[in-house]
Design an enzyme around this catalytic site. Structure first.
Site, PDB file in Angstrom:
ATOM      1  CG  ASP A 130      -8.534  -4.702  -2.698  1.00 45.90           C
ATOM      2  OD1 ASP A 130      -9.528  -4.491  -2.084  1.00 45.90           O
ATOM      3  OD2 ASP A 130      -7.854  -4.318  -3.581  1.00 45.90           O
ATOM      4  CG  HIS A 160      -2.142   0.743   1.035  1.00 40.21           C
ATOM      5  ND1 HIS A 160      -2.100   2.113   1.260  1.00 40.21           N
ATOM      6  CD2 HIS A 160      -3.225   0.488   0.729  1.00 40.21           C
ATOM      7  CE1 HIS A 160      -3.450   2.837   1.153  1.00 40.21           C
ATOM      8  NE2 HIS A 160      -3.862   1.895   0.837  1.00 40.21           N
TER       9      HIS A 160
HETATM   10  N1  ACO Z   1       4.037  -7.879  -3.866  1.00 43.66           N
HETATM   11  C1  ACO Z   1       5.372  -7.632  -3.975  1.00 43.66           C
HETATM   12  N2  ACO Z   1       6.097  -6.713  -4.103  1.00 43.66           N
HETATM   13  C2  ACO Z   1       5.440  -5.622  -4.067  1.00 43.66           C
HETATM   14  C3  ACO Z   1       3.939  -5.475  -3.598  1.00 43.66           C
HETATM   15  C4  ACO Z   1       3.502  -6.669  -3.672  1.00 43.66           C
HETATM   16  N3  ACO Z   1       1.967  -6.870  -3.323  1.00 43.66           N
HETATM   17  N4  ACO Z   1       3.630  -4.390  -3.455  1.00 43.66           N
HETATM   18  C5  ACO Z   1       4.774  -3.364  -3.863  1.00 43.66           C
HETATM   19  N5  ACO Z   1       6.023  -4.345  -4.018  1.00 43.66           N
HETATM   20  C6  ACO Z   1       7.218  -3.719  -4.096  1.00 43.66           C
HETATM   21  C7  ACO Z   1       7.522  -3.335  -5.609  1.00 43.66           C
HETATM   22  O1  ACO Z   1       7.866  -4.416  -6.257  1.00 43.66           O
HETATM   23  C8  ACO Z   1       8.385  -2.372  -5.331  1.00 43.66           C
HETATM   24  O2  ACO Z   1       9.685  -2.830  -5.251  1.00 43.66           O
HETATM   25  P1  ACO Z   1      11.049  -2.220  -5.753  1.00 43.66           P
HETATM   26  O3  ACO Z   1      11.090  -1.156  -5.008  1.00 43.66           O
HETATM   27  O4  ACO Z   1      11.973  -3.532  -5.541  1.00 43.66           O
HETATM   28  O5  ACO Z   1      10.625  -2.091  -7.209  1.00 43.66           O
HETATM   29  C9  ACO Z   1       8.092  -1.827  -3.921  1.00 43.66           C
HETATM   30  O6  ACO Z   1       7.524  -2.730  -3.240  1.00 43.66           O
HETATM   31  C10 ACO Z   1       7.178  -0.339  -4.148  1.00 43.66           C
HETATM   32  O7  ACO Z   1       5.909  -0.783  -4.627  1.00 43.66           O
HETATM   33  P2  ACO Z   1       5.217   0.165  -5.589  1.00 43.66           P
HETATM   34  O8  ACO Z   1       4.426  -0.583  -6.737  1.00 43.66           O
HETATM   35  O9  ACO Z   1       6.187   1.087  -6.313  1.00 43.66           O
HETATM   36  O10 ACO Z   1       4.522   0.778  -4.398  1.00 43.66           O
HETATM   37  P3  ACO Z   1       3.252   1.785  -4.868  1.00 43.66           P
HETATM   38  O11 ACO Z   1       3.155   2.564  -3.449  1.00 43.66           O
HETATM   39  O12 ACO Z   1       3.389   2.545  -6.043  1.00 43.66           O
HETATM   40  O13 ACO Z   1       2.221   0.899  -5.046  1.00 43.66           O
HETATM   41  C11 ACO Z   1       0.198  -0.693  -4.690  1.00 43.66           C
HETATM   42  C12 ACO Z   1       0.946   0.543  -4.085  1.00 43.66           C
HETATM   43  C13 ACO Z   1      -0.188  -0.376  -6.018  1.00 43.66           C
HETATM   44  C14 ACO Z   1      -0.814  -0.817  -3.726  1.00 43.66           C
HETATM   45  C15 ACO Z   1       1.311  -2.012  -4.781  1.00 43.66           C
HETATM   46  O14 ACO Z   1       1.553  -2.415  -3.611  1.00 43.66           O
HETATM   47  C16 ACO Z   1       0.606  -3.046  -5.531  1.00 43.66           C
HETATM   48  O15 ACO Z   1       0.499  -3.210  -6.836  1.00 43.66           O
HETATM   49  N6  ACO Z   1       0.125  -3.964  -4.651  1.00 43.66           N
HETATM   50  C17 ACO Z   1      -0.619  -5.050  -5.106  1.00 43.66           C
HETATM   51  C18 ACO Z   1      -2.019  -4.522  -5.892  1.00 43.66           C
HETATM   52  C19 ACO Z   1      -2.990  -4.514  -4.670  1.00 43.66           C
HETATM   53  O16 ACO Z   1      -3.168  -5.290  -3.715  1.00 43.66           O
HETATM   54  N7  ACO Z   1      -3.878  -3.319  -4.873  1.00 43.66           N
HETATM   55  C20 ACO Z   1      -4.776  -2.992  -4.038  1.00 43.66           C
HETATM   56  C21 ACO Z   1      -4.285  -1.862  -3.192  1.00 43.66           C
HETATM   57  S1  ACO Z   1      -5.507  -1.443  -2.046  1.00 43.66           S
HETATM   58  C22 ACO Z   1      -6.825  -0.457  -2.805  1.00 43.66           C
HETATM   59  O17 ACO Z   1      -6.414   0.113  -3.690  1.00 43.66           O
HETATM   60  C23 ACO Z   1      -7.837  -0.692  -2.209  1.00 43.66           C
END
Ligand code: ACO
Length: 378
Positions: free
Chosen positions: A314, A261
């Protein structure tokens, strides 16, 4: 003021002052209008939470009963909206149907542009009441079932379950859905709320604001993740497979759906509440997916929590919805049924002190290029 630094995803950039909700991602805290989400889930109802989000205070008994009763008057859909839903492809995603229907519903209300207090209230009530009815109606119609006429003697959650199945809703299932709706009603400046506020800042009407926010919510990185969590749990297949499956996902940098998140760097407080309901419901029905989910959470917390990647709302919501008999591709729409009130609270707040959003960009394309006549292009 010229700011030249580009902040990807606008991380940490405040875009408005807001008094609607507050998140502390380090302390696992979410409050609506100063009230904790745990307190609301225990004591409030979705209708009361709606009132509070829109008007900024808890209603008196009379205010609440007027608000809820007025709302039920707006449940029915125009027959042309039902016709529209019948014309949509049955394999279309329910979120697409919802977005189309909300945009179309606005066209029936000439008062949609009128910003006086009474018309604002009407628009809010219509949207809060009609969104669940659209979700249930599209689901029935796409299956070739007759549409069910909404009832006024049920609350929003109960009427939705009634319309989905045509059966008397179970009171316990109704209360659990009501709590899920409280938990999903609002969540500060996320992607869909920001999308809604941008549209609101153009002084577009609230049906347009909500349909834009719906588009943003539909993506798999936002509200669409709960559907994908169940697919992932099914793919993993058993708790014993969880460790190897997660190791593979981490190695290939595949995202674990329902984890991570932008704001929470510890467990999302909504996930903690939903986990309890997911466990109770799955134990009762014998659904093994809960055990897989719990194991995924355990292993993932060993592997990812030091990077602040923890379960989000989620991760367990899909399990709860599935146990309530909600079809999997309707999960995001059920999220939207609740979040519509958050978007509306932000619409009201935005237009109260409005300036149109017009950010800037850093241009990285060509400059002063020559126009080549088509005959000379290679
Ligand atoms: N699984 C594995 N690695 C993850 C995850 C995950 N679920 N989420 C983040 N990371 C990692 C990324 O790969 C990234 O790693 P890096 O720095 O080595 O490249 C780092 O953590 C930062 O991740 P970002 O995607 O840049 O974080 P951001 O804040 O932009 O995105 C998001 C947040 C979109 C929710 C992300 O965590 C994600 O894609 N999660 C999975 C989808 C999900 O569950 N979405 C629902 C969110 S809750 C809602 O909207 C109601």
């Amino acid at each position: 003021m010229a700011i030249t630094e580009i902040i990807p995803g606008l991380e940490g950039v405040p875009i408005a002052e807001s008094a609607i909700s507050r998140v502390d991602g380090q302390r696992s805290l979410l409050e609506y209008r100063g009230l904790s989400i745990e307190t609301l889930a225990e004591h409030s109802t979705f209708e009361e939470t709606c009132y509070m989000l829109l008007y900024g205070k808890l209603p008196t008994r009379t205010e609440l009963s007027d608000f809820a009763a007025d709302g039920t008057r707006h449940r029915r859909l125009k027959y042309r909206i039902v016709d529209l839903l019948k014309c949509l492809p049955e394999h279309g995603h329910p979120m697409e149907a919802l977005q189309a229907a909300v945009a179309a519903i606005g066209m029936f209300y000439p008062d949609r542009y009128n910003p006086n207090a009474a018309q604002k209230r009407l628009s809010c009530l219509r949207l809060i009441e009609k969104v669940p009815v659209v979700v249930a109606s599209f689901h029935r119609l796409r299956n070739g079932d007759d549409n069910v006429v909404p009832r006024r003697d049920l609350n929003i959650a109960g009427n939705f379950l009634y319309m989905l199945t045509g059966n008397e809703p179970d009171p316990q299932a109704t209360r659990i859905l009501d709590i899920c709706m409280i938990l999903h009603a609002e969540h500060t400046m996320n992607a869909s709320t920001f999308a809604g506020r941008v549209v609101a800042s153009t002084l577009a009407h609230p049906y347009c604001v909500v349909s834009s926010a719906l588009g943003a919510l539909s993506g798999p990185l936002h509200g669409g993740a709960n559907e994908q969590v169940l697919q992932m749990l099914e793919r993993i297949g058993s708790p014993e497979n969880a460790r190897a499956a997660l190791a593979r996902m981490v190695e290939t940098k595949e995202k674990i759906m329902g984890f991570g998140h932008r704001v929470y760097k510890t467990v999302d407080p909504r996930a903690k509440i939903l986990k309890k309901y997911a466990e109770d419901l799955c134990r009762r029905s014998g659904n093994k997916l809960y055990d897989i989910a719990a194991k995924v959470e355990e292993v993932a917390s060993e592997v990812l929590s030091d990077r602040g990647i923890c379960p989000n709302v989620d991760f367990y919501s899909g399990l709860v919805y599935a146990e309530l008999g909600i079809p999997r591709d309707c999960f995001t729409s059920v999220f939207a049924m609740a979040r519509v009130v958050g978007w509306l609270a932000h619409w009201l707040e935005q237009i109260e002190n409005n300036r149109i959003f017009r950010p800037t960009q850093r241009y990285v394309g060509k400059v002063g290029d020559a126009y080549v006549p088509i005959a000379d292009r290679r």
